[in-house]
Scaffold this motif. Structure first.
Motif, PDB file in Angstrom:
ATOM      1  N   ARG A 337       3.369 -28.315 137.138  1.00  0.00           N
ATOM      2  CA  ARG A 337       3.571 -26.878 136.958  1.00  0.00           C
ATOM      3  C   ARG A 337       2.626 -26.282 135.916  1.00  0.00           C
ATOM      4  NH1 ARG A 337      10.226 -27.054 136.862  1.00  0.00           N
ATOM      5  NH2 ARG A 337      10.489 -27.640 139.049  1.00  0.00           N
ATOM      6  N   LEU A 338       1.762 -27.113 135.353  1.00  0.00           N
ATOM      7  CA  LEU A 338       0.827 -26.601 134.346  1.00  0.00           C
ATOM      8  C   LEU A 338      -0.251 -25.741 135.011  1.00  0.00           C
ATOM      9  CD1 LEU A 338       0.282 -29.823 132.197  1.00  0.00           C
ATOM     10  CD2 LEU A 338       1.709 -27.842 131.628  1.00  0.00           C
ATOM     11  N   ASP A 339      -0.760 -24.767 134.255  1.00  0.00           N
ATOM     12  CA  ASP A 339      -1.887 -23.988 134.759  1.00  0.00           C
ATOM     13  C   ASP A 339      -3.136 -24.866 134.765  1.00  0.00           C
ATOM     14  OD1 ASP A 339      -3.646 -23.308 132.177  1.00  0.00           O
ATOM     15  OD2 ASP A 339      -1.524 -23.239 131.619  1.00  0.00           O
ATOM     16  N   PRO A 340      -4.156 -24.516 135.529  1.00  0.00           N
ATOM     17  CA  PRO A 340      -5.336 -25.386 135.669  1.00  0.00           C
ATOM     18  C   PRO A 340      -6.017 -25.724 134.343  1.00  0.00           C
ATOM     19  CG  PRO A 340      -5.344 -23.691 137.369  1.00  0.00           C
ATOM     20  CD  PRO A 340      -4.234 -23.350 136.424  1.00  0.00           C
ATOM     21  N   THR A 341      -6.082 -24.768 133.407  1.00  0.00           N
ATOM     22  CA  THR A 341      -6.747 -25.046 132.130  1.00  0.00           C
ATOM     23  C   THR A 341      -5.980 -26.067 131.327  1.00  0.00           C
ATOM     24  OG1 THR A 341      -7.663 -22.804 132.073  1.00  0.00           O
ATOM     25  CG2 THR A 341      -7.593 -24.007 129.995  1.00  0.00           C
ATOM     26  N   SER A 342      -4.654 -25.889 131.227  1.00  0.00           N
ATOM     27  CA  SER A 342      -3.838 -26.846 130.472  1.00  0.00           C
ATOM     28  C   SER A 342      -3.871 -28.216 131.125  1.00  0.00           C
ATOM     29  CB  SER A 342      -2.395 -26.339 130.377  1.00  0.00           C
ATOM     30  OG  SER A 342      -2.339 -25.122 129.666  1.00  0.00           O
ATOM     31  N   GLY A 353      -5.284 -44.803 122.427  1.00  0.00           N
ATOM     32  CA  GLY A 353      -5.947 -44.288 121.244  1.00  0.00           C
ATOM     33  C   GLY A 353      -5.762 -42.790 121.127  1.00  0.00           C
ATOM     34  N   ALA A 354      -6.634 -42.145 120.365  1.00  0.00           N
ATOM     35  CA  ALA A 354      -6.537 -40.703 120.143  1.00  0.00           C
ATOM     36  C   ALA A 354      -7.945 -40.116 120.135  1.00  0.00           C
ATOM     37  CB  ALA A 354      -5.821 -40.419 118.828  1.00  0.00           C
ATOM     38  N   ALA A 355      -8.029 -38.800 120.260  1.00  0.00           N
ATOM     39  CA  ALA A 355      -9.327 -38.110 120.249  1.00  0.00           C
ATOM     40  C   ALA A 355      -9.177 -36.791 119.525  1.00  0.00           C
ATOM     41  CB  ALA A 355      -9.821 -37.878 121.670  1.00  0.00           C
ATOM     42  N   GLY A 356     -10.238 -36.375 118.855  1.00  0.00           N
ATOM     43  CA  GLY A 356     -10.224 -35.102 118.166  1.00  0.00           C
ATOM     44  C   GLY A 356     -10.326 -33.947 119.147  1.00  0.00           C
ATOM     45  N   PRO A 357      -9.959 -32.738 118.716  1.00  0.00           N
ATOM     46  CA  PRO A 357      -9.996 -31.587 119.621  1.00  0.00           C
ATOM     47  C   PRO A 357     -11.395 -31.275 120.138  1.00  0.00           C
ATOM     48  CG  PRO A 357      -9.555 -30.925 117.354  1.00  0.00           C
ATOM     49  CD  PRO A 357      -9.414 -32.406 117.393  1.00  0.00           C
ATOM     50  N   ALA A 358     -12.435 -31.505 119.323  1.00  0.00           N
ATOM     51  CA  ALA A 358     -13.800 -31.229 119.793  1.00  0.00           C
ATOM     52  C   ALA A 358     -14.163 -32.145 120.952  1.00  0.00           C
ATOM     53  CB  ALA A 358     -14.784 -31.387 118.655  1.00  0.00           C
ATOM     54  N   THR A 359     -13.799 -33.443 120.816  1.00  0.00           N
ATOM     55  CA  THR A 359     -14.076 -34.391 121.899  1.00  0.00           C
ATOM     56  C   THR A 359     -13.309 -34.016 123.161  1.00  0.00           C
ATOM     57  OG1 THR A 359     -14.432 -36.160 120.284  1.00  0.00           O
ATOM     58  CG2 THR A 359     -13.971 -36.817 122.560  1.00  0.00           C
ATOM     59  N   ILE A 360     -12.046 -33.633 123.000  1.00  0.00           N
ATOM     60  CA  ILE A 360     -11.220 -33.240 124.160  1.00  0.00           C
ATOM     61  C   ILE A 360     -11.806 -31.997 124.822  1.00  0.00           C
ATOM     62  CG2 ILE A 360      -8.945 -32.396 124.835  1.00  0.00           C
ATOM     63  CD1 ILE A 360      -7.773 -34.176 122.610  1.00  0.00           C
ATOM     64  N   ALA A 361     -12.294 -31.044 123.978  1.00  0.00           N
ATOM     65  CA  ALA A 361     -12.864 -29.809 124.530  1.00  0.00           C
ATOM     66  C   ALA A 361     -14.091 -30.099 125.378  1.00  0.00           C
ATOM     67  CB  ALA A 361     -13.206 -28.850 123.395  1.00  0.00           C
ATOM     68  N   GLY A 365     -14.294 -29.530 129.342  1.00  0.00           N
ATOM     69  CA  GLY A 365     -15.193 -28.466 129.738  1.00  0.00           C
ATOM     70  C   GLY A 365     -14.725 -27.089 129.312  1.00  0.00           C
ATOM     71  N   HIS A 366     -13.982 -27.004 128.197  1.00  0.00           N
ATOM     72  CA  HIS A 366     -13.497 -25.718 127.687  1.00  0.00           C
ATOM     73  C   HIS A 366     -13.938 -25.562 126.228  1.00  0.00           C
ATOM     74  CE1 HIS A 366     -11.074 -24.537 131.159  1.00  0.00           C
ATOM     75  NE2 HIS A 366     -10.672 -25.818 131.252  1.00  0.00           N
ATOM     76  N   ASP A 367     -13.882 -24.316 125.764  1.00  0.00           N
ATOM     77  CA  ASP A 367     -14.276 -24.092 124.370  1.00  0.00           C
ATOM     78  C   ASP A 367     -13.181 -24.601 123.441  1.00  0.00           C
ATOM     79  OD1 ASP A 367     -12.434 -21.657 123.528  1.00  0.00           O
ATOM     80  OD2 ASP A 367     -13.230 -21.179 125.536  1.00  0.00           O
ATOM     81  N   LEU A 368     -13.552 -24.720 122.121  1.00  0.00           N
ATOM     82  CA  LEU A 368     -12.652 -25.326 121.137  1.00  0.00           C
ATOM     83  C   LEU A 368     -11.397 -24.493 120.929  1.00  0.00           C
ATOM     84  CD1 LEU A 368     -12.166 -27.626 119.167  1.00  0.00           C
ATOM     85  CD2 LEU A 368     -13.457 -26.352 117.438  1.00  0.00           C
ATOM     86  N   ASP A 369     -11.515 -23.148 120.854  1.00  0.00           N
ATOM     87  CA  ASP A 369     -10.340 -22.313 120.617  1.00  0.00           C
ATOM     88  C   ASP A 369      -9.324 -22.455 121.744  1.00  0.00           C
ATOM     89  OD1 ASP A 369     -11.384 -21.421 118.250  1.00  0.00           O
ATOM     90  OD2 ASP A 369     -12.201 -19.551 119.086  1.00  0.00           O
ATOM     91  N   THR A 370      -9.804 -22.439 122.976  1.00  0.00           N
ATOM     92  CA  THR A 370      -8.889 -22.595 124.122  1.00  0.00           C
ATOM     93  C   THR A 370      -8.234 -23.961 124.088  1.00  0.00           C
ATOM     94  OG1 THR A 370     -10.222 -21.096 125.472  1.00  0.00           O
ATOM     95  CG2 THR A 370      -8.756 -22.606 126.646  1.00  0.00           C
ATOM     96  N   THR A 371      -9.028 -24.980 123.721  1.00  0.00           N
ATOM     97  CA  THR A 371      -8.490 -26.333 123.673  1.00  0.00           C
ATOM     98  C   THR A 371      -7.398 -26.452 122.616  1.00  0.00           C
ATOM     99  OG1 THR A 371     -10.598 -27.243 124.443  1.00  0.00           O
ATOM    100  CG2 THR A 371      -9.086 -28.762 123.340  1.00  0.00           C
ATOM    101  N   LEU A 372      -7.628 -25.876 121.428  1.00  0.00           N
ATOM    102  CA  LEU A 372      -6.621 -25.946 120.363  1.00  0.00           C
ATOM    103  C   LEU A 372      -5.335 -25.216 120.779  1.00  0.00           C
ATOM    104  CD1 LEU A 372      -8.905 -25.408 117.244  1.00  0.00           C
ATOM    105  CD2 LEU A 372      -7.611 -27.477 117.798  1.00  0.00           C
ATOM    106  N   ARG A 373      -5.503 -24.051 121.405  1.00  0.00           N
ATOM    107  CA  ARG A 373      -4.312 -23.300 121.829  1.00  0.00           C
ATOM    108  C   ARG A 373      -3.507 -24.094 122.851  1.00  0.00           C
ATOM    109  NH1 ARG A 373      -3.676 -20.291 126.173  1.00  0.00           N
ATOM    110  NH2 ARG A 373      -5.917 -20.199 126.573  1.00  0.00           N
ATOM    111  N   CYS A 374      -4.204 -24.686 123.822  1.00  0.00           N
ATOM    112  CA  CYS A 374      -3.498 -25.431 124.862  1.00  0.00           C
ATOM    113  C   CYS A 374      -2.880 -26.712 124.313  1.00  0.00           C
ATOM    114  CB  CYS A 374      -4.453 -25.763 126.000  1.00  0.00           C
ATOM    115  SG  CYS A 374      -4.888 -24.328 127.005  1.00  0.00           S
ATOM    116  N   LEU A 375      -3.573 -27.372 123.348  1.00  0.00           N
ATOM    117  CA  LEU A 375      -2.997 -28.579 122.756  1.00  0.00           C
ATOM    118  C   LEU A 375      -1.686 -28.264 122.046  1.00  0.00           C
ATOM    119  CD1 LEU A 375      -6.194 -30.373 121.397  1.00  0.00           C
ATOM    120  CD2 LEU A 375      -4.662 -31.222 123.196  1.00  0.00           C
ATOM    121  N   GLY A 376      -1.642 -27.109 121.377  1.00  0.00           N
ATOM    122  CA  GLY A 376      -0.401 -26.716 120.723  1.00  0.00           C
ATOM    123  C   GLY A 376       0.721 -26.507 121.723  1.00  0.00           C
TER     124      GLY A 376
END
Length: 399
Positions: A337-342, A353-361, A365-376
């Protein structure tokens, strides 16, 4: 036909006193089934006057003049053939043969007559010879025709038996032709579900054809129905099978072809079903299998319903809210049920393991701000969790 010869005086006397049901019985012996001219004449004036005309004890029915142009002349042409058969018919022997096996005659308008046969119009049977412990009308109320090749494969026989067993468990009757292969497997599947089944023969109901199904017919007759348009003693002919197929199609709400070549009597039954507005269904088989080529033709060119089990059949012929198949098991997971970006960002979170938000972004294929918002938001929903070195999937979710 029933053998023997009656003297001319006896024939005339019997014909003069015929009641309508027995007149229809006589017509099953002297006229070919599905004669539409004769059918229209019967609808207009009844069977007794027609038989009296054939016997020479009555005038030509006045209703014959009301038929389409040229029809009266065609009837007179056929009269010679009918009269010749009538003169050879021993009605006493025909009656005795029927009584010997417990056969009964079912005519249009009788309580046991399946009214769906009236959809055949002028080609409906003049009468039906039946035997067995079942009631034909009741058995055919919720029925499906299951037909196919005589030289069936093990796959086809298995599918036919399982299909009819499933239909029987759901209270539906199987109608078929009693032949080797798919027909026999269909009848046996229905019997295994303790459900009556109906056999439509192309010969007399006292003629076990094929002979190898004698014991099967005995089992069917216990609670089901064996029927024919031909009188007792009639042996089958090639043309009779094609004529018989229209009755199989008309009796049922739909026809399922399990296995058939592209030139097959089963496709003839399907054609009758389509012309009558009944559902036409087919079981798919191996694309390399010749015995499934006819089924694939129905699926491809006739838009037949694709059948893989009893539930698929009831989807085509059942009542809404009563016989419909349950929806396929398609459990929706929360992440569906998640939207495509999330969803993309969640997929970028490593399984171990784990990854930082920049690596995940970058991975998502998304910018850092969008990635941080969606991670939250994903963390609030329990999809990810924060770790000392970045973001990771919850331990319970990790593979």
């Amino acid at each position: 036909m029933c053998g023997g010869r009656s003297g001319g005086g006896k024939v005339a006397a019997v014909a003069a006193g015929l009641d309508d049901p027995w007149a229809r019985a006589v017509l099953t012996a002297v006229a070919n089934p599905a004669d539409e001219l004769l059918g229209r004449l019967l609808d207009r004036c009844g069977a007794a006057p027609v038989v009296a005309w054939i016997a020479g004890t009555g005038a030509e029915p006045a209703a014959s003049a009301e038929l389409a142009a040229g029809a009266a002349e065609k009837l007179r042409t056929r009269l010679d053939r009918w009269r010749a058969r009538y003169e050879r018919l021993d009605q006493d022997a025909m009656r005795a043969a029927a009584e010997a096996i417990g056969a009964r005659l079912v005519c249009p308008g009788d309580p046991e007559w399946p009214t769906q046969l009236d959809d055949l119009g002028a080609a409906r049977p003049y009468a039906l010879w039946t035997r067995g412990g079942g009631d034909l009308r009741f058995a055919a109320l919720r029925s499906v025709a299951v037909v196919g090749a005589r030289a069936a494969t093990a796959y086809g026989a298995h599918v036919a038996a399982e299909l009819c067993h499933g239909l029987g468990e759901r209270g539906w009757t199987t109608v078929s032709g009693g032949a080797y292969g798919i027909d026999g497997a269909a009848h046996r599947g229905a019997l295994a579900a303790d459900r009556p089944t109906v056999v439509v023969l192309a010969c007399g109901v006292d003629v076990p054809y094929p002979c190898g199904h004698s014991s099967l017919f005995q089992r069917i007759a216990a609670d089901g129905v064996i029927l024919s348009e031909w009188p007792p003693g009639t042996v089958p002919s090639r043309h009779a099978f094609l004529i018989r197929n229209r009755v199989i199609a008309a009796l049922s709400r739909g026809t399922v072809v399990v296995e058939a070549k592209t030139r097959s009597g089963a496709l003839n039954t399907a054609r009758h079903a389509r012309e009558l507005g009944r559902a036409v269904m087919a079981v798919p088989g191996p694309v390399t299998g010749e015995m499934s080529a006819g089924c694939h033709l129905l699926l491809r060119e006739w838009q037949a319903g694709c059948v893989t089990g009893a539930a698929d059949v009831l989807d085509q012929v059942g009542l809404i809210g009563e016989d419909m198949a349950p929806p396929p098991d398609a459990t929706v997971l929360p992440r569906d049920r998640l939207d495509p970006t999330s969803a993309a960002i969640l997929d970028a979170v490593p399984a171990r393991g784990a990854a930082g938000p920049a690596t995940i972004a970058v991975t998502a294929g998304h910018d850092l701000d969008t990635t941080l918002r969606c991670l939250g938001l994903l963390a609030a929903g329990g999809f990810v969790e924060r770790a000392p070195t970045g973001w990771r999937l919850p331990r319970r979710a990790a593979p």
